[in-house]
Design a protein around this motif. Structure first.
Motif, PDB file in Angstrom:
ATOM      1  N   GLY A 265      -5.544  -4.741   1.065  1.00 54.00           N
ATOM      2  CA  GLY A 265      -4.628  -4.310  -0.127  1.00 54.00           C
ATOM      3  C   GLY A 265      -5.611  -4.072  -1.418  1.00 54.00           C
ATOM      4  O   GLY A 265      -6.692  -4.602  -1.555  1.00 54.00           O
ATOM      5  N   ARG A 266      -4.991  -3.276  -2.492  1.00 55.31           N
ATOM      6  CA  ARG A 266      -5.628  -3.223  -3.721  1.00 55.31           C
ATOM      7  C   ARG A 266      -4.750  -3.518  -4.884  1.00 55.31           C
ATOM      8  O   ARG A 266      -3.531  -3.278  -4.854  1.00 55.31           O
ATOM      9  CB  ARG A 266      -6.170  -1.788  -3.856  1.00 55.31           C
ATOM     10  N   ILE A 267      -5.326  -3.913  -5.821  1.00 53.98           N
ATOM     11  CA  ILE A 267      -4.373  -4.215  -7.026  1.00 53.98           C
ATOM     12  C   ILE A 267      -4.709  -3.640  -8.296  1.00 53.98           C
ATOM     13  O   ILE A 267      -4.361  -3.691  -9.437  1.00 53.98           O
ATOM     14  CB  ILE A 267      -4.264  -5.868  -7.224  1.00 53.98           C
ATOM     15  N   ASN A 268      -5.959  -2.797  -8.252  1.00 51.93           N
ATOM     16  CA  ASN A 268      -6.649  -2.102  -9.544  1.00 51.93           C
ATOM     17  C   ASN A 268      -7.309  -1.184  -8.875  1.00 51.93           C
ATOM     18  O   ASN A 268      -7.358  -0.664  -7.695  1.00 51.93           O
ATOM     19  CB  ASN A 268      -7.370  -3.164 -10.255  1.00 51.93           C
ATOM     20  N   ASN A 269      -8.111  -0.534  -9.869  1.00 49.18           N
ATOM     21  CA  ASN A 269      -8.980   0.865  -9.489  1.00 49.18           C
ATOM     22  C   ASN A 269      -8.175   2.025  -8.843  1.00 49.18           C
ATOM     23  O   ASN A 269      -8.929   2.580  -7.948  1.00 49.18           O
ATOM     24  CB  ASN A 269      -9.992   0.536  -8.864  1.00 49.18           C
ATOM     25  N   PHE A 270      -6.993   2.294  -9.567  1.00 50.96           N
ATOM     26  CA  PHE A 270      -6.024   3.208  -8.950  1.00 50.96           C
ATOM     27  C   PHE A 270      -6.480   4.614  -9.468  1.00 50.96           C
ATOM     28  O   PHE A 270      -6.769   4.702 -10.835  1.00 50.96           O
ATOM     29  CB  PHE A 270      -4.640   2.997  -8.964  1.00 50.96           C
TER      30      PHE A 270
ATOM     31  N   GLU B 169      -5.204   8.481 -10.742  1.00 49.12           N
ATOM     32  CA  GLU B 169      -3.987   9.122 -11.416  1.00 49.12           C
ATOM     33  C   GLU B 169      -2.985   9.501 -10.572  1.00 49.12           C
ATOM     34  O   GLU B 169      -1.771   9.091 -10.896  1.00 49.12           O
ATOM     35  CB  GLU B 169      -4.350  10.391 -11.998  1.00 49.12           C
ATOM     36  N   LEU B 170      -3.212  10.041  -9.197  1.00 44.27           N
ATOM     37  CA  LEU B 170      -2.137  10.158  -8.203  1.00 44.27           C
ATOM     38  C   LEU B 170      -1.507   8.854  -7.657  1.00 44.27           C
ATOM     39  O   LEU B 170      -0.285   8.622  -7.567  1.00 44.27           O
ATOM     40  CB  LEU B 170      -2.582  10.984  -7.147  1.00 44.27           C
ATOM     41  N   GLU B 171      -2.446   7.813  -7.371  1.00 42.76           N
ATOM     42  CA  GLU B 171      -1.904   6.631  -7.257  1.00 42.76           C
ATOM     43  C   GLU B 171      -0.957   6.005  -8.013  1.00 42.76           C
ATOM     44  O   GLU B 171      -0.011   5.623  -7.915  1.00 42.76           O
ATOM     45  CB  GLU B 171      -2.876   5.796  -6.590  1.00 42.76           C
ATOM     46  N   ILE B 172      -1.599   6.043  -9.313  1.00 41.78           N
ATOM     47  CA  ILE B 172      -0.704   5.372 -10.440  1.00 41.78           C
ATOM     48  C   ILE B 172       0.696   6.262 -10.772  1.00 41.78           C
ATOM     49  O   ILE B 172       1.775   5.436 -11.001  1.00 41.78           O
ATOM     50  CB  ILE B 172      -1.620   5.630 -11.618  1.00 41.78           C
ATOM     51  N   ASP B 173       0.664   7.388 -10.330  1.00 45.78           N
ATOM     52  CA  ASP B 173       1.958   8.392 -10.584  1.00 45.78           C
ATOM     53  C   ASP B 173       2.885   7.826  -9.474  1.00 45.78           C
ATOM     54  O   ASP B 173       4.097   7.467  -9.918  1.00 45.78           O
ATOM     55  CB  ASP B 173       1.692   9.647 -10.283  1.00 45.78           C
ATOM     56  N   LEU B 174       2.275   7.509  -8.215  1.00 39.98           N
ATOM     57  CA  LEU B 174       3.187   7.157  -7.230  1.00 39.98           C
ATOM     58  C   LEU B 174       3.715   5.672  -7.640  1.00 39.98           C
ATOM     59  O   LEU B 174       4.977   5.356  -7.173  1.00 39.98           O
ATOM     60  CB  LEU B 174       2.703   7.063  -5.752  1.00 39.98           C
TER      61      LEU B 174
ATOM     62  N   GLY C   3       0.818  -1.292  -0.057  1.00 40.78           N
ATOM     63  CA  GLY C   3      -0.142  -0.154   0.097  1.00 40.78           C
ATOM     64  C   GLY C   3       0.689   1.302  -0.042  1.00 40.78           C
ATOM     65  O   GLY C   3       0.403   2.335  -0.589  1.00 40.78           O
ATOM     66  N   ASP C   4       1.960   1.293   0.527  1.00 43.22           N
ATOM     67  CA  ASP C   4       2.887   2.417   0.529  1.00 43.22           C
ATOM     68  C   ASP C   4       3.158   2.785  -1.019  1.00 43.22           C
ATOM     69  O   ASP C   4       3.430   3.971  -1.237  1.00 43.22           O
ATOM     70  CB  ASP C   4       4.127   2.145   1.331  1.00 43.22           C
ATOM     71  N   GLU C   5       3.276   1.802  -1.773  1.00 44.96           N
ATOM     72  CA  GLU C   5       3.712   2.191  -3.060  1.00 44.96           C
ATOM     73  C   GLU C   5       2.661   2.897  -3.901  1.00 44.96           C
ATOM     74  O   GLU C   5       2.838   3.543  -4.970  1.00 44.96           O
ATOM     75  CB  GLU C   5       3.927   0.841  -3.910  1.00 44.96           C
ATOM     76  N   TYR C   6       1.405   3.002  -3.451  1.00 45.61           N
ATOM     77  CA  TYR C   6       0.305   3.765  -3.893  1.00 45.61           C
ATOM     78  C   TYR C   6      -0.272   4.811  -2.979  1.00 45.61           C
ATOM     79  O   TYR C   6      -1.221   5.386  -3.118  1.00 45.61           O
ATOM     80  CB  TYR C   6      -0.979   2.979  -4.761  1.00 45.61           C
ATOM     81  N   GLY C   7       0.407   5.095  -1.813  1.00 44.67           N
ATOM     82  CA  GLY C   7       0.027   5.985  -1.028  1.00 44.67           C
ATOM     83  C   GLY C   7      -1.169   5.927   0.003  1.00 44.67           C
ATOM     84  O   GLY C   7      -2.129   6.457   0.239  1.00 44.67           O
ATOM     85  N   ASP C   8      -1.420   4.505   0.205  1.00 51.97           N
ATOM     86  CA  ASP C   8      -2.399   4.162   1.153  1.00 51.97           C
ATOM     87  C   ASP C   8      -2.737   4.678   2.446  1.00 51.97           C
ATOM     88  O   ASP C   8      -1.702   5.181   3.065  1.00 51.97           O
ATOM     89  CB  ASP C   8      -2.626   2.509   1.403  1.00 51.97           C
TER      90      ASP C   8
END
Length: 282
Positions: free
Chosen positions: A170-175, A177-182, A142-147
């Motif tokens: 955790g999540r593996i989809n439905n990110f 734009e900001l999450e995808i950027d991170l 989750g840290d990789e997408y700013g959870d």
């Protein structure tokens, strides 16, 4: 496992161990980790709680509010922790650096607890520091997408306590734009780390650390990297330092591939607010 690894090695196939043992000794000062973890030829690796606390005290806040050292710390604290704690461990010790774990508050929620802005930039700075860390690192899911836990800022919000609130789904989809950027930033930095042994295996020499600007020289054989981080949210910071004992002709920005000419072994670069950079020494 060891026998299979040996067989694969002898036959020329890809081989290696699948993991290793890391100790979790919850100690912010390092003495207990050293005395009970590393001493007497004990564990080879323990989670680096002292450095993790220093990192969140610089970029966000520690879990407990109200202590003068708990937040708004200068980046020089990171270098001080390396010098006063990590450098005192046995030579065989390999501390494991991290941002969040299952018993601590997520880094994103600590940013909110500190009432800081620059949510995504602070995540990138923290991940950049892990990237430049010699030894093993652990990126908590989750840290990789700013959870973060929505609605949770302080202990007891929503009925949660600090020692279990980070155990989210955790999540593996439905990110967004900001999450995808991170996520992409994290992927790119992990690739840079993989391809440059100075980052994960290098000797560290600090070349600058004051209030906002931090810079390390990392060396592993012929691979030499300069890591620079500016934690100011207002102004760019200039690094102007003459480097001794090695020859520098130019620097290559490992994210953009821009080449910067170096004169008389003097690094002269400007880092934008809330940014980190990795430069390969040529």
């Amino acid at each position: 496992m060891e026998n299979i690894s040996k067989e694969r090695k002898n036959s020329g196939k890809e081989w290696g161990t699948l993991g290793y043992m890391v100790g979790e000794i919850w100690d912010g000062g390092g003495d207990i980790i050293n005395n009970e973890g590393y001493s007497q030829n004990g564990l080879r690796s323990c989670f680096d709680f002292p450095m993790r606390y220093s990192l969140v005290q610089v970029l966000a806040t520690q879990e407990k509010l109200g202590e003068s050292h708990g937040m708004n710390q200068p980046v020089s604290k990171l270098n001080n922790t390396f010098n006063s704690v990590n450098d005192n461990y046995p030579s065989y010790a390999q501390p494991n650096m991290f941002m969040s774990n299952h018993d601590l508050v997520r880094f994103g929620d600590l940013i909110q607890r500190a009432k800081k802005n620059e949510y995504w930039e602070r995540h990138k700075l923290a991940i950049s520091f892990l990237t430049a860390y010699t030894g093993p690192i652990t990126l908590y899911y989750g840290d990789e997408y700013g959870d973060e836990v929505k609605g949770f800022v302080n202990e007891k919000d929503l009925g949660y306590y600090d020692d279990h609130v980070s155990r989210t789904s955790g999540r593996i989809n439905n990110f967004n734009e900001l999450e995808i950027d991170l996520i992409n930033y994290t992927k790119n930095l992990m690739k840079i780390r993989k391809n440059n042994s100075a980052l994960w295996n290098g000797e560290r020499k600090n070349i600058y650390a004051e209030k906002y600007l931090y810079a390390d020289l990392k060396i592993d054989g012929n691979n030499k990297i300069i890591y620079v981080m500016n934690v100011s949210n207002e102004k760019s910071e200039r690094l102007n330092q003459k480097i001794s004992n090695i020859s520098i002709n130019s620097l290559t920005d490992l994210e953009t591939n821009e080449v910067i000419t170096v004169k008389e072994n003097t690094i002269d670069i400007t880092i934008e607010p809330m940014k980190a950079k990795f430069f390969l020494i040529n």
